[in-house]
Write an enzyme that holds these catalytic residues in place. Structure first.
Site, mmCIF file in Angstrom:
data_model
loop_
_atom_site.group_PDB
_atom_site.id
_atom_site.type_symbol
_atom_site.label_atom_id
_atom_site.label_comp_id
_atom_site.label_asym_id
_atom_site.label_seq_id
_atom_site.Cartn_x
_atom_site.Cartn_y
_atom_site.Cartn_z
ATOM 1 N N LYS A 173 0.818 -1.221 0.000
ATOM 2 C CA LYS A 173 0.000 0.000 0.000
ATOM 3 C C LYS A 173 0.849 1.267 0.000
ATOM 4 O O LYS A 173 0.371 2.337 -0.388
ATOM 5 C CB LYS A 173 -0.946 0.014 1.204
ATOM 6 C CG LYS A 173 -1.814 -1.207 1.312
ATOM 7 C CD LYS A 173 -2.560 -1.517 0.039
ATOM 8 C CE LYS A 173 -3.249 -2.857 0.159
ATOM 9 N NZ LYS A 173 -3.806 -3.354 -1.061
ATOM 10 N N TYR A 185 -12.223 -15.217 2.861
ATOM 11 C CA TYR A 185 -11.244 -14.147 3.084
ATOM 12 C C TYR A 185 -10.732 -14.178 4.532
ATOM 13 O O TYR A 185 -11.520 -14.202 5.482
ATOM 14 C CB TYR A 185 -11.901 -12.785 2.802
ATOM 15 C CG TYR A 185 -10.988 -11.635 3.177
ATOM 16 C CD1 TYR A 185 -10.086 -11.116 2.257
ATOM 17 C CD2 TYR A 185 -11.003 -11.098 4.464
ATOM 18 C CE1 TYR A 185 -9.226 -10.087 2.605
ATOM 19 C CE2 TYR A 185 -10.148 -10.061 4.824
ATOM 20 C CZ TYR A 185 -9.260 -9.566 3.886
ATOM 21 O OH TYR A 185 -8.412 -8.557 4.237
ATOM 22 N N TYR A 221 -3.006 -12.653 2.634
ATOM 23 C CA TYR A 221 -2.665 -12.320 1.239
ATOM 24 C C TYR A 221 -1.428 -13.071 0.740
ATOM 25 O O TYR A 221 -1.513 -14.008 -0.042
ATOM 26 C CB TYR A 221 -2.427 -10.807 1.104
ATOM 27 C CG TYR A 221 -3.631 -9.964 1.384
ATOM 28 C CD1 TYR A 221 -4.552 -9.687 0.375
ATOM 29 C CD2 TYR A 221 -3.865 -9.436 2.648
ATOM 30 C CE1 TYR A 221 -5.673 -8.901 0.618
ATOM 31 C CE2 TYR A 221 -4.979 -8.643 2.906
ATOM 32 C CZ TYR A 221 -5.871 -8.382 1.887
ATOM 33 O OH TYR A 221 -6.969 -7.610 2.136
HETATM 34 C C1 LIG Z 1 -0.102 -8.055 2.062
HETATM 35 C C2 LIG Z 1 -1.035 -7.768 0.942
HETATM 36 N N1 LIG Z 1 -0.839 -8.392 -0.223
HETATM 37 C C3 LIG Z 1 -1.655 -8.208 -1.284
HETATM 38 C C4 LIG Z 1 -2.739 -7.365 -1.190
HETATM 39 C C5 LIG Z 1 -3.622 -7.238 -2.384
HETATM 40 O O1 LIG Z 1 -3.400 -6.056 -3.056
HETATM 41 P P1 LIG Z 1 -4.610 -5.364 -3.829
HETATM 42 O O2 LIG Z 1 -5.635 -5.032 -2.781
HETATM 43 O O3 LIG Z 1 -4.019 -4.197 -4.463
HETATM 44 O O4 LIG Z 1 -5.138 -6.362 -4.795
HETATM 45 C C6 LIG Z 1 -2.993 -6.687 0.005
HETATM 46 C C7 LIG Z 1 -4.164 -5.802 0.130
HETATM 47 O O5 LIG Z 1 -4.568 -5.404 1.174
HETATM 48 C C8 LIG Z 1 -2.122 -6.899 1.106
HETATM 49 O O6 LIG Z 1 -2.309 -6.287 2.288
#
Ligand SMILES: Cc1ncc(COP(=O)(O)O)c(C=O)c1O
Length: 368
Positions: free
Chosen positions: A76, A290, A316
């Site tokens: 981010k 999720y 994630y």
């Molecule tokens: C650690 C991490 N990886 C990947 C993502 C995914 O990115 P995006 O939301 O841009 O698809 C996030 C989103 O919050 C994240 O916190």
């Protein structure tokens, strides 16, 4: 050296020169957008040789966006460089954003607001229903509060955009100037951060003489992948980009990424058109939902911690890695030599999931 080797080497040089000149062009385009410096960039690109050896497959590299520097790092930060500059341009003094309880986005937004001297309101949606004290108070939630953000909770399924609008109206009534950062920082402004990452990675690879075949990462609110799709298209790159989904089914995820990539390309203003076939997501690694652990995610996180000394997160990057490892084993990347995993960060969330990893306790002194 044979004549064929000579020609191949010459071809590689020509491709690297072309990449570098397109990177320069893209840098010039991106420089037109307001941006504040928040991250340690460029992030390193490192080989994961013990993982490659363990899998007996292609050479695997890691692009260390977990090292962006702001409040333990993550993807981010790149988006916030553009979003917070836009907030400043609009004269905002109060940032509002939303995410799940253990949102890495919320934590990095709180840190960015702190660094820029702005107030920050964070709305956390209870998407998992977990009542575990570590999940609701530790990890990212602890850091949100440490950065001075005002944190409030909302039930799972709440209309978080409407909640942010209501809060923004209240902030305005209180005489402050709000700026709403969308969930995940995923709009065309935020996605510029990953257009820039595609440029940065391409430049790193060209300078190192590395031919990247594929780039893999976790995809959620879609800004990371949309930015990469646009950046790679602008650079005429042949890198095979694959997002590993963490929430939505494949059709929905790909459509979200495609829509945002098109809007980002329009916003960039270079007349670039995005091919639907450049958007690929594999959503087979979400598991029960999720933020809910899967055995594959647990194994992947343990494997990387033990072979590479690297930390990934349960929501994630851990699920992204599970997808990468499983797809290497299933032959998806057969014929490819160099695969880069984009480490999008998130290790702070590990402290919200301390019992997920079923680790042995301390060894008693008597046992040693
Ligand atoms: C650690 C991490 N990886 C990947 C993502 C995914 O990115 P995006 O939301 O841009 O698809 C996030 C989103 O919050 C994240 O916190």
């Amino acid at each position: 050296m044979t004549q064929t080797d000579d020609l191949a080497q010459h071809g590689a040089h020509v491709r690297a020169d072309l990449s570098l000149s397109l990177c320069k062009e893209l840098s010039i385009t991106l420089a037109k957008f307001p941006r504040v410096s928040l991250g340690h960039l460029p992030t390193p690109l490192e080989p994961m040789d013990r993982l490659s050896e363990h899998l007996g497959g292609p050479r695997i590299w890691v692009k260390r966006d977990d090292c962006t520097g702001l409040s333990s790092g993550g993807n981010k930060t790149r988006k916030l460089e553009f979003l917070m500059a836009d907030a400043q341009r609009q004269g905002a003094d109060t940032i509002i954003t939303q995410g799940a309880t253990q949102s890495n986005h919320a934590r990095q937004t709180a840190a960015a607001a702190a660094k820029l001297g702005m107030a920050c309101h964070i709305l956390l949606e209870d998407r998992t229903g977990s009542k575990d004290e570590n999940y609701v108070l530790n990890g990212n939630v602890l850091l949100d509060r440490l950065h001075g953000a005002t944190v409030s909770k909302r039930p799972g399924g709440a209309d978080m955009n409407a909640e942010m609008t209501t809060l923004a109206e209240q902030v305005l009534r209180d005489g402050k100037i709000p700026y709403v950062v969308p969930g995940g920082g995923s709009n065309p402004i935020g996605a510029l951060g990953y257009v820039n990452c595609a440029r940065e990675l391409t430049e790193q690879a060209a300078k190192a003489g590395l031919g990247i075949d594929a780039l893999v990462h976790a995809t959620g609110s879609s800004g990371t992948q949309a930015g990469l799709v646009v950046g790679l298209a602008a650079l005429k790159s042949s890198v095979h980009l694959l997002g590993v989904g963490v929430r939505a089914p494949q059709d929905k995820q790909e459509q979200m990424v495609f829509d945002l990539a098109q809007r980002t390309a329009d916003f960039l203003g270079t007349g670039l058109s995005i091919e639907r076939s450049d958007v690929r997501a594999n959503c087979d690694y979400v598991g029960p939902g999720y933020g809910l652990p899967t055995p594959g995610m647990v194994d992947a996180i343990k494997l990387l911690a033990e072979t590479e000394g690297l930390l990934f997160d349960p929501v994630y990057s851990g699920k992204g890695l599970d997808g990468l490892i499983d797809q290497i084993r299933k032959g998806y990347f057969d014929g490819m030599n160099n695969i880069v995993f984009l480490h999008t960060g998130g290790s702070a969330a590990l402290f919200g999931y301390p019992t997920t990893f079923d680790l042995p306790g301390y060894q008693d002194q008597d046992d040693t």
